[in-house]
Enzyme design. Structure first.
Site, PDB file in Angstrom:
ATOM      1  N   TYR A 283     -19.794 -22.082  -3.138  1.00 12.20           N
ATOM      2  CA  TYR A 283     -20.004 -22.105  -1.618  1.00 12.20           C
ATOM      3  C   TYR A 283     -21.218 -22.778  -1.398  1.00 12.20           C
ATOM      4  CZ  TYR A 283     -20.865 -21.240   3.178  1.00 12.20           C
ATOM      5  OH  TYR A 283     -21.115 -21.223   4.454  1.00 12.20           O
TER       6      TYR A 283
HETATM    7  O1  NJP Z   1     -16.997 -18.182  10.437  1.00 16.03           O
HETATM    8  P1  NJP Z   1     -15.583 -17.737  11.053  1.00 16.03           P
HETATM    9  P2  NJP Z   1     -18.346 -18.801  11.077  1.00 16.03           P
HETATM   10  N1  NJP Z   1      -8.853 -26.357   9.282  1.00 16.03           N
HETATM   11  O2  NJP Z   1     -14.395 -17.425   9.774  1.00 16.03           O
HETATM   12  C1  NJP Z   1     -11.852 -22.519  10.952  1.00 16.03           C
HETATM   13  C2  NJP Z   1     -20.718 -21.678   8.334  1.00 16.03           C
HETATM   14  N2  NJP Z   1     -21.441 -20.831   8.214  1.00 16.03           N
HETATM   15  O3  NJP Z   1     -18.097 -19.085  12.304  1.00 16.03           O
HETATM   16  O4  NJP Z   1      -8.344 -22.494  11.305  1.00 16.03           O
HETATM   17  C3  NJP Z   1      -9.425 -26.038  10.450  1.00 16.03           C
HETATM   18  O5  NJP Z   1     -15.542 -16.914  12.186  1.00 16.03           O
HETATM   19  C4  NJP Z   1     -11.513 -21.187  11.271  1.00 16.03           C
HETATM   20  O6  NJP Z   1     -10.332 -21.588  12.338  1.00 16.03           O
HETATM   21  P3  NJP Z   1      -8.733 -21.131  11.815  1.00 16.03           P
HETATM   22  C5  NJP Z   1     -19.221 -21.604   7.679  1.00 16.03           C
HETATM   23  O7  NJP Z   1     -19.424 -22.225   6.336  1.00 16.03           O
HETATM   24  C6  NJP Z   1     -21.521 -19.379   8.263  1.00 16.03           C
HETATM   25  O8  NJP Z   1     -19.159 -18.089  10.470  1.00 16.03           O
HETATM   26  O9  NJP Z   1      -8.054 -20.640  13.188  1.00 16.03           O
HETATM   27  N3  NJP Z   1     -10.138 -24.832  10.688  1.00 16.03           N
HETATM   28  C7  NJP Z   1     -12.665 -20.594  12.141  1.00 16.03           C
HETATM   29  O10 NJP Z   1     -12.640 -21.279  13.556  1.00 16.03           O
HETATM   30  C8  NJP Z   1     -18.478 -22.577   8.556  1.00 16.03           C
HETATM   31  O11 NJP Z   1     -18.714 -24.051   8.113  1.00 16.03           O
HETATM   32  C9  NJP Z   1     -22.512 -18.650   7.987  1.00 16.03           C
HETATM   33  O12 NJP Z   1      -8.915 -20.127  10.697  1.00 16.03           O
HETATM   34  C10 NJP Z   1     -10.313 -24.295   9.955  1.00 16.03           C
HETATM   35  C11 NJP Z   1     -13.738 -21.424  11.384  1.00 16.03           C
HETATM   36  O13 NJP Z   1     -13.476 -22.351  10.758  1.00 16.03           O
HETATM   37  C12 NJP Z   1     -19.175 -22.244   9.873  1.00 16.03           C
HETATM   38  O14 NJP Z   1     -20.426 -21.828   9.534  1.00 16.03           O
HETATM   39  C13 NJP Z   1     -23.720 -19.058   7.525  1.00 16.03           C
HETATM   40  C14 NJP Z   1     -10.013 -24.412   8.280  1.00 16.03           C
HETATM   41  C15 NJP Z   1     -14.364 -20.273  10.714  1.00 16.03           C
HETATM   42  O15 NJP Z   1     -14.926 -19.277  11.482  1.00 16.03           O
HETATM   43  C16 NJP Z   1     -18.424 -21.459  10.761  1.00 16.03           C
HETATM   44  O16 NJP Z   1     -18.162 -20.164  10.372  1.00 16.03           O
HETATM   45  C17 NJP Z   1     -23.952 -20.519   7.196  1.00 16.03           C
HETATM   46  C18 NJP Z   1      -9.089 -25.338   8.128  1.00 16.03           C
HETATM   47  N4  NJP Z   1      -8.515 -25.651   7.103  1.00 16.03           N
HETATM   48  C19 NJP Z   1     -22.780 -21.334   7.685  1.00 16.03           C
HETATM   49  N5  NJP Z   1     -10.618 -23.314   7.749  1.00 16.03           N
HETATM   50  C20 NJP Z   1     -22.411 -17.039   8.310  1.00 16.03           C
HETATM   51  N6  NJP Z   1     -21.330 -16.629   9.154  1.00 16.03           N
HETATM   52  O17 NJP Z   1     -23.340 -16.258   7.848  1.00 16.03           O
HETATM   53  C21 NJP Z   1     -11.300 -22.537   8.522  1.00 16.03           C
HETATM   54  O18 NJP Z   1     -24.964 -20.630   6.668  1.00 16.03           O
HETATM   55  N7  NJP Z   1     -11.375 -23.100   9.660  1.00 16.03           N
END
Ligand code: NJP
Length: 227
Positions: free
Chosen positions: A148
């Site tokens: 990651y």
């Molecule tokens: O997580 P989460 P975060 N195509 O799981 C979408 C980074 N980050 O807000 O498609 C399209 O609530 C998924 O939508 P869905 C992390 O790496 C986090 O924390 O409906 N969309 C959901 O909206 C990421 O880059 C932390 O499942 C896709 C979203 O992504 C970003 O923050 C720390 C998809 C994920 O929301 C947002 O994560 C850090 C696809 N193939 C960086 N796959 C942390 N939380 O601590 C996933 O340094 N999504």
């Protein structure tokens, strides 16, 4: 005026919090993710007249292009793109992790970001727009056995290299680098973490600067707990 903001990964966590914050600032929004039910609920909450929802799997170029076409048909322009969709979780280190999780993570976090950029840059060039990327504190640090972290180092590299590619176009690139944030990214709520709105505030800060200010990176970590 930078008034149309497209967010990938808008269905939950940081993306949804950013949509709420940007709606309060008066942005029109294009909200993209796979979970259309969650996007529809968020659009209802924010006032559907200023929100377009798009079903998007970031690993699919056809869906990325369809999203941009629909956004341009609806709002006529795109001023900023927050390439935020991402996923994590492959415990076991390089010797033992589930390699199929690696595939999903690399495709989503690296290839998916590349596809979002490729689909959006023509429209952003016309608006002298702003690209924001969700990297990570993990994309600046050594984390034992973490693929990651490696994917987020790649996002850091995309940010730096993209800024050079766009030099002289008037466009701007901002890397948003969160530490631990309490979102559905984790199965269990992390004990010591930022809130999703803390990251949304950083996005709004970068977006709201005047055209001559290019906020390159914002690294945000939770304050260490009191001893
Ligand atoms: O997580 P989460 P975060 N195509 O799981 C979408 C980074 N980050 O807000 O498609 C399209 O609530 C998924 O939508 P869905 C992390 O790496 C986090 O924390 O409906 N969309 C959901 O909206 C990421 O880059 C932390 O499942 C896709 C979203 O992504 C970003 O923050 C720390 C998809 C994920 O929301 C947002 O994560 C850090 C696809 N193939 C960086 N796959 C942390 N939380 O601590 C996933 O340094 N999504």
């Amino acid at each position: 005026q930078r008034n149309v903001l497209l967010i990938t990964g808008a269905s939950s966590g940081i993306g949804a919090a950013t949509a709420r914050a940007a709606a309060r600032e008066g942005y029109k929004l294009v909200l993209a993710a796979r979970s259309t039910d969650k996007l529809t609920a968020l659009a209802q909450e924010l006032g559907p007249e200023n929100v377009l929802t798009c079903e998007l799997d970031v690993t699919r170029m056809d869906e990325q292009r369809a999203m941009v076409d629909e956004a341009l048909e609806t709002f006529g322009r795109i001023d900023a793109v927050f390439a935020n969709a991402g996923c994590g979780g492959s415990p076991g280190g390089f010797s033992g992790a589930d390699h199929e999780r690696w595939q999903e993570m690399i495709l989503t976090n690296v290839y998916g970001v590349g596809l979002t950029l490729q689909a959006c840059i023509p429209a952003l060039k016309r608006s002298k727009g702003h690209v924001l990327l969700t990297g990570s504190a993990a994309g600046r640090a050594t984390i034992p056995g973490s693929m990651y972290s490696a994917t987020k180092w790649a996002v850091t590299g995309i940010g730096y290299n993209l800024r050079e590619e766009l030099r002289g176009t008037g466009m701007r690139v901002t890397l948003i680098e969160p530490g631990m944030v309490d979102t559905p990214f984790f199965d269990e709520p992390p004990e010591h973490a930022l809130a999703d709105r803390d990251i949304a505030n950083a996005v709004i800060y970068a977006l709201s600067q005047p055209a001559h200010v290019d906020v390159n990176e914002i690294l945000i970590r939770p304050t260490p707990p009191m001893e």
